[in-house]
Structures are given as structure tokens and as C-alpha cells.
Design a protein around this motif. Structure first.
Motif, PDB file in Angstrom:
ATOM      1  N   LEU A 494       0.825  -1.211   0.000  1.00  0.00           N
ATOM      2  CA  LEU A 494       0.000   0.000   0.000  1.00  0.00           C
ATOM      3  C   LEU A 494       0.858   1.259   0.000  1.00  0.00           C
ATOM      4  O   LEU A 494       0.542   2.243  -0.686  1.00  0.00           O
ATOM      5  CB  LEU A 494      -0.936  -0.011   1.208  1.00  0.00           C
ATOM      6  CG  LEU A 494      -2.074  -1.039   1.176  1.00  0.00           C
ATOM      7  CD1 LEU A 494      -2.915  -0.954   2.441  1.00  0.00           C
ATOM      8  CD2 LEU A 494      -2.955  -0.839  -0.056  1.00  0.00           C
ATOM      9  N   LYS A 495       1.949   1.241   0.745  1.00  0.00           N
ATOM     10  CA  LYS A 495       2.825   2.412   0.779  1.00  0.00           C
ATOM     11  C   LYS A 495       3.415   2.692  -0.599  1.00  0.00           C
ATOM     12  O   LYS A 495       3.511   3.849  -1.032  1.00  0.00           O
ATOM     13  CB  LYS A 495       3.943   2.194   1.798  1.00  0.00           C
ATOM     14  CG  LYS A 495       4.817   3.414   2.026  1.00  0.00           C
ATOM     15  CD  LYS A 495       5.823   3.160   3.146  1.00  0.00           C
ATOM     16  CE  LYS A 495       6.680   4.394   3.406  1.00  0.00           C
ATOM     17  NZ  LYS A 495       7.670   4.149   4.496  1.00  0.00           N
ATOM     18  N   PHE A 496       3.781   1.630  -1.309  1.00  0.00           N
ATOM     19  CA  PHE A 496       4.348   1.798  -2.642  1.00  0.00           C
ATOM     20  C   PHE A 496       3.315   2.337  -3.619  1.00  0.00           C
ATOM     21  O   PHE A 496       3.571   3.294  -4.358  1.00  0.00           O
ATOM     22  CB  PHE A 496       4.890   0.455  -3.141  1.00  0.00           C
ATOM     23  CG  PHE A 496       5.413   0.498  -4.547  1.00  0.00           C
ATOM     24  CD1 PHE A 496       6.714   0.898  -4.805  1.00  0.00           C
ATOM     25  CD2 PHE A 496       4.601   0.144  -5.617  1.00  0.00           C
ATOM     26  CE1 PHE A 496       7.192   0.945  -6.112  1.00  0.00           C
ATOM     27  CE2 PHE A 496       5.068   0.185  -6.925  1.00  0.00           C
ATOM     28  CZ  PHE A 496       6.374   0.584  -7.169  1.00  0.00           C
ATOM     29  N   LEU A 497       2.120   1.743  -3.638  1.00  0.00           N
ATOM     30  CA  LEU A 497       1.119   2.134  -4.624  1.00  0.00           C
ATOM     31  C   LEU A 497       0.497   3.493  -4.329  1.00  0.00           C
ATOM     32  O   LEU A 497      -0.131   4.091  -5.209  1.00  0.00           O
ATOM     33  CB  LEU A 497       0.030   1.067  -4.715  1.00  0.00           C
ATOM     34  CG  LEU A 497       0.482  -0.260  -5.350  1.00  0.00           C
ATOM     35  CD1 LEU A 497      -0.646  -1.280  -5.311  1.00  0.00           C
ATOM     36  CD2 LEU A 497       0.955  -0.039  -6.788  1.00  0.00           C
ATOM     37  N   GLN A 498       0.668   3.982  -3.110  1.00  0.00           N
ATOM     38  CA  GLN A 498       0.201   5.330  -2.799  1.00  0.00           C
ATOM     39  C   GLN A 498       1.111   6.398  -3.387  1.00  0.00           C
ATOM     40  O   GLN A 498       0.720   7.564  -3.493  1.00  0.00           O
ATOM     41  CB  GLN A 498       0.124   5.517  -1.287  1.00  0.00           C
ATOM     42  CG  GLN A 498      -1.056   4.816  -0.642  1.00  0.00           C
ATOM     43  CD  GLN A 498      -1.042   4.924   0.870  1.00  0.00           C
ATOM     44  OE1 GLN A 498      -1.353   3.972   1.562  1.00  0.00           O
ATOM     45  NE2 GLN A 498      -0.675   6.079   1.400  1.00  0.00           N
ATOM     46  N   LYS A 499       2.305   6.011  -3.778  1.00  0.00           N
ATOM     47  CA  LYS A 499       3.254   6.983  -4.329  1.00  0.00           C
ATOM     48  C   LYS A 499       2.897   7.313  -5.771  1.00  0.00           C
ATOM     49  O   LYS A 499       2.376   6.473  -6.517  1.00  0.00           O
ATOM     50  CB  LYS A 499       4.674   6.420  -4.267  1.00  0.00           C
ATOM     51  CG  LYS A 499       5.188   6.187  -2.848  1.00  0.00           C
ATOM     52  CD  LYS A 499       6.620   5.692  -2.853  1.00  0.00           C
ATOM     53  CE  LYS A 499       7.103   5.443  -1.443  1.00  0.00           C
ATOM     54  NZ  LYS A 499       7.131   6.695  -0.643  1.00  0.00           N
ATOM     55  N   LYS A 500       3.201   8.526  -6.152  1.00  0.00           N
ATOM     56  CA  LYS A 500       3.044   8.898  -7.549  1.00  0.00           C
ATOM     57  C   LYS A 500       4.001   8.062  -8.393  1.00  0.00           C
ATOM     58  O   LYS A 500       5.076   7.663  -7.941  1.00  0.00           O
ATOM     59  CB  LYS A 500       3.324  10.387  -7.737  1.00  0.00           C
ATOM     60  CG  LYS A 500       2.303  11.281  -7.043  1.00  0.00           C
ATOM     61  CD  LYS A 500       2.601  12.754  -7.295  1.00  0.00           C
ATOM     62  CE  LYS A 500       1.533  13.636  -6.626  1.00  0.00           C
ATOM     63  NZ  LYS A 500       1.796  15.080  -6.824  1.00  0.00           N
TER      64      LYS A 500
END
Length: 730
Positions: A494-500
Motif C-alpha cells: 500500500l505504501k508503494f502504490l500510494q506513491k506517484k
């Protein structure tokens, strides 16, 4: 009066721990019998023989101005069965068998095992159980309260008056028992307890099988044996299968807020059954997991503050209705897991806390008996009777309700003495460590009981630390869970996919980090209710971009979750891209499926993922085998592309998974292949069916004899932006 003044005072003032020694019929030392009855509000009473008409009728007389009646007959030396014919003060007449004329309904062996912590069916002995004794229908009551001066059962069958049914303590077991004639299914009751300090309190039954709807708190006499199960074939298949090598795609849901019957009104267990079966079949989920169903007075706790550990919540119907729901799901080929909460309990003064006036179920040391985060009480895991209460509860749900698995909540809080505690707020164990050795033993014992007695039943640990051997067998020193929630995978993904997307290449190693430890435990990949509450936002609300990008990211997220090794769990609403956080007072916003085709496309993507997953053994048979997964390439961070192979342990079935984590498409992108042939594009998240732009590979690709990525063959693929594609060799 032929009892001592002290006995008279104790029995008439409700402080006698063994009322059966005085009340009922007894032989006199010098010959004859005596009958005593404690009958508040009675005007007269006669003991009338039941089975032997030739036996005498004995008239009882009031002792002084008390509520105690006594009658003697010197000519009779044998004890015999009798009724009490009672005339009440208002002239009404009753005839009933005397509650104090029956032998204990719990054996000494049962009590011994309970006190040792290993009476696995203790829920059939303690609590309230309708039965017929000597032709008399009634209910046997039993409760553990070792430090009480007196315990009575009170209810709608005795005017809630503790003087009518005082219970006896059975030896030194701490268990109080009584058979109440005429009390049956549907009767409401509580236990009235006189504590050692002289306080009088009313408590619900720790082993109660059914409760009034909150805010009322009485227990209700119930018989769980009446339901006619028809799921024998399901149980047989479950027993024959090894769950770790079977497909497991779990739909997590809250019973009260999945769908609403009307505003503020939830569907009942029976009303949910056909609706839930239809939806789960349509979506292809193999299992459903209910947030805690055990009775909980505080609805906003979502079930995690349990007040009735042995009862499904009455908000949605009776225990038999809940059995009907599970049976219906089993008949439809759908497994049922429940969230189970052995870590703590609320401090409601009518429930478990200080049950007999002392810390009984909770640990007496505040360092270990109170949870600093939740303001709840923590069980005394080392006390044998408490250990029995918890382990038998796990068995109860498998036995009485045929559940297929238990998701064990807050395991980390059980394992560590210093969980959420600062230095000086906890005391090390006997070895100087921070491990809660008693909780460890309880968890190992519970897993052993469940797995040895119910083959195929799954236990899942919500355990967020690096505790070793959570899913290792107990005989090898592990905790014995079937699966462990992979919280690390969830947080990293989730932390990765929240990034632009522009920032993702530098972080791709974190996205794939789970592969470095996935072999250490048997993991389940969760996207649970905890991720869509408390201002964390909904899943789609976390995704960057505008218009179509959040949906593409969601399809990518679910594709990775379904296809990475391990079983998977998704909380309701996620499959349709619910934009708001979960609210237990509302329902899943199904209307968005009609308002925006992208939501329906996402739902279809999840359904198609499930159907492919279930049909393709390469995606689940080797979840926990060493060769069941390998990266083809996860080093091309510049292109933001990753690829891996899933395969069965014998390599007879293989699936290639391609992930484009960036927002740029890649045409002619070469990827290594493990075998030659036609690789059919089985799923492509960019298909127009799911709301994508329909970029893809025209049905598949042919392998070329060009070694690549350490593979003997390869092919060129078109990779749509923010996509997940699956290829099968044919």
C-alpha cells in the motif's frame, strides 16, 4: 427446627454455600426423614410422592417467621421422589419437583479436568443446559465462581429472586450447580453472586449460549443440538484436504453493514444466507470471514469487545439461525471463517470482569491484566480454568457451528509482556525475557486441540512481529497456526502504490521485499477492515492520479495480491472501489456500480481473478513449496516492471505474471519464459471489460528460442500502463 442456629441464619439470609445439604429430603440420624424448602412468598407447602403412591405425604410448616418450611416423618426411612405442592400468598397453587432433590449434573471427572484446564467440552457442562431428569424437564445451571459466598440463578422463572434457587458448590472445584425443574429453552436468567466482600451483583453466564439484544444483558437458555445439519459432504471433503495446498480466497465482511434491509435495520442470519451465497458465487470467493460474531454489547466495537464468548450475536437472530447460515454456505461450497478474540475482554460490570468479586478471568496483576491501548481486561492465561475457557471456546465454534477456521485477533498483544508498555510498566518472565510464556502455551494448546480434533480447520494469526515459528507445528516448537497474516506485505504494497508513479522506480525494492521472507512462514495476504477505518481512507482513496488511474492502480493491487504466493483476504467494499471509509452503521455503497462503470469494471476484475485463481493450480498448489514461485525479473526499476512465475510443485502447470508498476506502456518488452509454446493471455487488467484502454497482446504470444532473464526461451510482450497480466502456456 432440627438444624443449628448458624445453619438457619446462613440458609435464610442467602449465605449458605451448600443449600442442598439442608434443603430437599434427608434421612435423620435417629430414623425418619425431613423435608425442607425455602419458599419466599409461600403460604403453605406439602411434599407429595411422585413414583410411589404408597409413600406418605409430608406437610411442611414455616420455621418461625422465616421463608424456610420444614416437615418431618419418623415412620419413613427412605428417600423418595416427590413434588412440592405450594400455595402462594395470593392463593395461587403450584406443583413442581423440588430443585434440591436432584443429584449433581456434573461428574467429579469433569470437574477435575476443568480444574486442570483440559475439559475440552466444558461448554456442555457449565452454563445452562435443558435436560430431562427422572421424567422432569428442566435446566441444569453451573457456573465457576470459587470466591463467592453464595450464588443463585435468577430469572423470569423465579421472579428474579435469588432466594428461590441458591446453588451448591461442588467440592473444592469452585463450580456452583443446580437443576431447576420447569425452566426450559427461552428462559431468561443471570447469576446472582454474593462476593466475599458482601457485595451482591448480577452477572451474565460466561458460558451463555444466547443473549438478549443489547442494551439488555440477560442470558437465554438455549439448546444448540436441535439444528439438523446437512453439510456432511462438505465436512468430509474438508477433512480429506490439506488447506495450505488448496485455493483460499477470503471475503471479509461485517454482518451488520454488508447490506441493509432498511435504514438502520440489518438482515438476519437467515435473510443473509441466500443473498450472501449468490454474491460469493458470482464473485468466486472460496471462503467468507465474518468479523467477530460472538455476542458483544457495544456495536461500534465491531465485535472485538466480546461479552458472550459462547453465543453468536442475537442482533441477527438465534444460534440456530446462525447454524442455518453456515450450513447454507457449506451446501453452496463456501467455507466459513470467524474472527476470534481471546486476547482481551471489556470491563462491563455485568460480564466477566471481577466475576466473583475478584480478578477471576483477568490476570490479577495490573501489568498483565489490563490492556493499555483498549482499556480492556486481559485474560489470566496461566490459570487452568481460564485456559480451559479459552481453548474450549475455540473447539466450541468448530464443534457446534461447524466453522472452517478461526482468525485469531491481536496475537502479538498476547505473546509479549511489554506489548504497548514502556520500561517499568512490565515485569520479565522467569527467564528474564519479554515473552508471555503462559500465552504461548495457551496458543499452542489451542491450535493442537483444533487441528487434532477437526482436521482441515484453519487457524490464522494476526501477528505483526517477527516472532519465529508462528506457522511451525507445535511438535517442532512452533505456535501451530495454519497461516499468518503478512502485515509487512500489506504495509509495503500500500505504501508503494500510494506513491506517484514518478517516485516508484526508486522504491520498487520495497514493493517486492516480501519475496525475501515469504518462505519463513505460511502467509496470508490481507487487505482487511483495519485498512479502511480511522482516517486511513478507503483503498481507492489512497491511490494517486485522477480519472482512470486510481482504478488501474486498484486492479494492479488486487492482481498482485491474488497472484503472489499466499492466500488472500479482501474486506467488503474494496472489490467495488468504495470511496468512503467503512462505517459499521451504514452499508457497502452498492449504488456506485450503476453510477460509474469503472466501479463495475473493478468488481468484474476481482471476480475474474477469483475464477482464474480457483481454476489454475499453479496459483495456489505451491504457495508454500520452495519452487512454487520465482522472479523472472524484478531488477528493471527504470521501466518499473516486474515479472514472476507461479507453478505447481511438480512444475506441470505454470503461470507467468507481468506487472507494469508505472504509467508508461512498454511495447515489445522482452521477458524470459520457462518453456516453449503458446502463452495465452488469460487475464489483462487493462481490458475494456475492467475499465481499461484495451491494450494487450492479442490473445497471447509465441515463445522464441532466445534465452533471456536466465530462462531458455523468451517473447516480446506489450505491457499496458499500471497493469497486471497473466499468461498460461498451452
Amino acid at each position: 427446627m432440627i438444624i443449628s442456629e448458624a445453619e438457619f441464619e446462613a440458609i435464610t439470609h442467602g449465605r449458605h454455600a451448600a443449600p442442598h445439604e439442608l434443603l430437599g429430603m434427608h434421612q435423620l440420624e435417629g430414623g425418619g426423614v425431613v423435608v425442607r424448602a425455602l419458599l419466599p412468598l409461600a403460604k403453605g407447602v406439602v411434599a407429595v410422592p411422585v413414583h410411589e403412591p404408597s409413600k406418605p405425604v409430608i406437610a411442611l410448616r414455616r420455621v418461625g417467621e422465616s421463608d424456610l418450611f420444614e416437615g418431618m416423618l419418623e415412620e419413613e426411612n427412605e428417600i423418595y421422589a416427590y413434588d412440592l405442592a405450594i400455595t402462594w400468598g395470593d392463593g395461587e397453587q403450584w406443583r413442581t419437583r423440588d430443585a434440591f432433590s436432584f443429584l449433581p449434573t456434573i461428574s467429579n471427572d469433569d470437574l477435575y479436568l476443568f480444574n486442570q484446564g483440559d475439559e475440552r467440552r466444558i461448554y456442555e457442562k457449565l452454563g445452562a443446559h435443558p435436560r430431562c431428569i427422572d421424567g422432569v424437564d428442566g435446566t441444569s445451571f453451573a457456573v465457576w465462581a470459587p470466591n463467592a459466598q453464595r450464588v443463585s440463578v435468577v430469572g423470569d422463572f423465579n421472579g428474579w429472586d435469588g432466594r428461590h434457587h441458591p446453588m451448591r458448590m461442588l467440592g473444592q472445584s469452585g463450580v456452583w450447580e443446580l437443576f431447576a425443574p420447569g425452566c426450559g429453552v427461552g428462559s431468561h436468567y443471570k447469576f446472582q453472586i454474593l462476593t466475599g466482600d458482601g457485595d451482591l451483583q448480577e452477572k451474565t453466564d460466561p458460558f451463555g449460549l444466547f443473549f438478549e439484544i443489547a442494551p439488555k444483558t440477560a442470558s437465554i437458555v438455549w439448546d444448540n443440538s436441535r439444528f439438523a445439519w446437512t453439510d456432511a459432504d462438505w465436512i468430509r471433503r474438508r477433512e480429506e484436504a490439506e488447506p495450505r495446498s488448496q485455493p483460499m480466497s477470503i471475503y471479509e465482511m461485517h454482518l451488520g453493514s454488508w447490506r441493509k434491509k432498511a435504514e438502520g435495520e440489518s438482515f438476519s442470519y437467515r435473510e443473509l444466507a441466500p443473498r450472501l451465497v449468490d454474491y460469493l458465487r458470482k464473485m468466486g470467493f472460496t471462503h467468507v470471514e465474518f468479523l467477530p460474531v460472538a455476542e458483544h454489547a457495544y456495536y461500534p466495537s465491531w465485535g472485538y469487545q466480546v461479552t458472550g464468548f459462547y453465543a453468536p450475536s442475537s442482533r441477527y437472530g438465534t444460534p440456530e439461525d446462525f447454524q442455518f447460515l453456515i450450513n447454507t454456505l457449506h451446501e453452496a461450497g463456501i467455507g466459513v471463517f470467524i474472527d476470534w478474540v481471546p486476547a482481551h475482554f471489556p470491563k462491563d460490570d455485568w460480564a466477566l470482569t471481577r466475576f466473583d468479586g475478584t480478578p477471576l478471568f483477568e490476570h490479577p496483576d495490573p501489568e498483565r491484566g489490563e490492556h493499555p491501548d483498549w482499556g480492556t481486561a486481559v485474560f489470566n492465561y496461566g490459570r487452568p480454568e481460564v485456559k480451559n475457557f479459552i481453548a474450549a471456546n475455540a473447539r466450541f465454534w468448530c464443534d457446534v457451528f461447524h466453522v472452517d477456521g478461526l482468525r485469531v485477533d491481536a496475537v502479538a498483544s498476547m505473546l509479549y509482556l511489554d506489548y504497548s508498555r514502556k520500561k517499568g510498566e512490565w515485569t520479565p518472565n522467569i527467564h528474564g525475557g519479554n515473552q508471555n510464556l503462559e500465552a504461548v502455551e495457551l496458543l499452542r494448546h489451542t491450535n493442537h486441540v483444533v487441528h487434532s480434533e477437526f482436521p482441515g480447520v484453519v487457524t490464522m494469526a494476526e501477528e505483526s512481529t517477527a516472532w519465529p515459528g508462528v506457522t511451525r507445528d507445535t511438535n517442532a516448537g512452533g505456535l501451530g497456526f495454519t497461516l499468518k497474516w503478512d502485515m509487512g506485505w500489506m504495509h509495503d504494497t500500500l505504501k508503494f502504490l500510494q506513491k506517484k508513479t514518478a517516485r516508484r522506480p526508486a522504491q520498487q525494492g520495497k514493493f517486492t521485499f516480501a519475496s525475501q521472507y515469504h518462505h519463513q512462514e505460511k502467509y496470508l495476504l490481507p487487505l482487511s477492515h483495519d485498512e479502511v477505518v480511522h482516517e486511513k481512507r478507503s483503498l481507492i482513496g489512497r491511490m494517486p492520479g485522477t480519472d482512470a488511474e486510481p482504478f488501474a492502480n486498484m486492479r494492479l493491487l488486487f492482481g498482485y495480491q491474488w497472484l503472489f504466493p499466499g492466500k488472500q483476504l479482501l474486506f467488503m467494499g474494496g472489490e467495488i472501489g468504495q470511496r468512503t471509509e467503512w462505517n459499521e452503521d451504514g452499508e457497502v455503497p452498492w449504488e456506485i456500480l450503476e453510477e460509474n462503470a469503472a466501479h463495475a469494471g473493478l468488481q468484474q476484475w476481482v471476480a475474474d481473478l477469483n475464477h482464474l485463481y480457483r481454476d489454475e493450480p499453479a496459483l495456489w498448489e505451491g504457495d508454500y513449496s520452495e519452487g512454487g514461485f520465482y522472479w523472472v525479473d524484478n531488477a528493471d526499476h527504470a521501466a518499473n516492471v516486474a515479472s514472476f512465475v507461479r507453478q505447481t510443485p511438480d512444475c506441470s502447470r505454470q503461470a507467468l505474471v507481468l506487472l507494469n508498476l508505472g504509467n508508461a506502456s512498454h511495447a515489445g518488452y522482452r521477458i524470459g519464459l520457462p518453456r516453449a509454446g503458446w502463452w495465452r493471455e488469460a487475464l489483462n487488467s487493462d481490458s475494456e471489460h475492467y475499465g481499461g484502454a484495451n491494450l494487450g497482446n492479442h490473445g497471447g504470444v509465441h515463445s522464441e528460442e532466445t534465452p533471456w532473464h536466465s530462462q531458455p526461451w523468451s517473447a516480446e510482450f506489450n505491457l499496458p500502463p499500471l497493469s497486471c497480466s497473466v499468461f498460461l502456456c498451452e
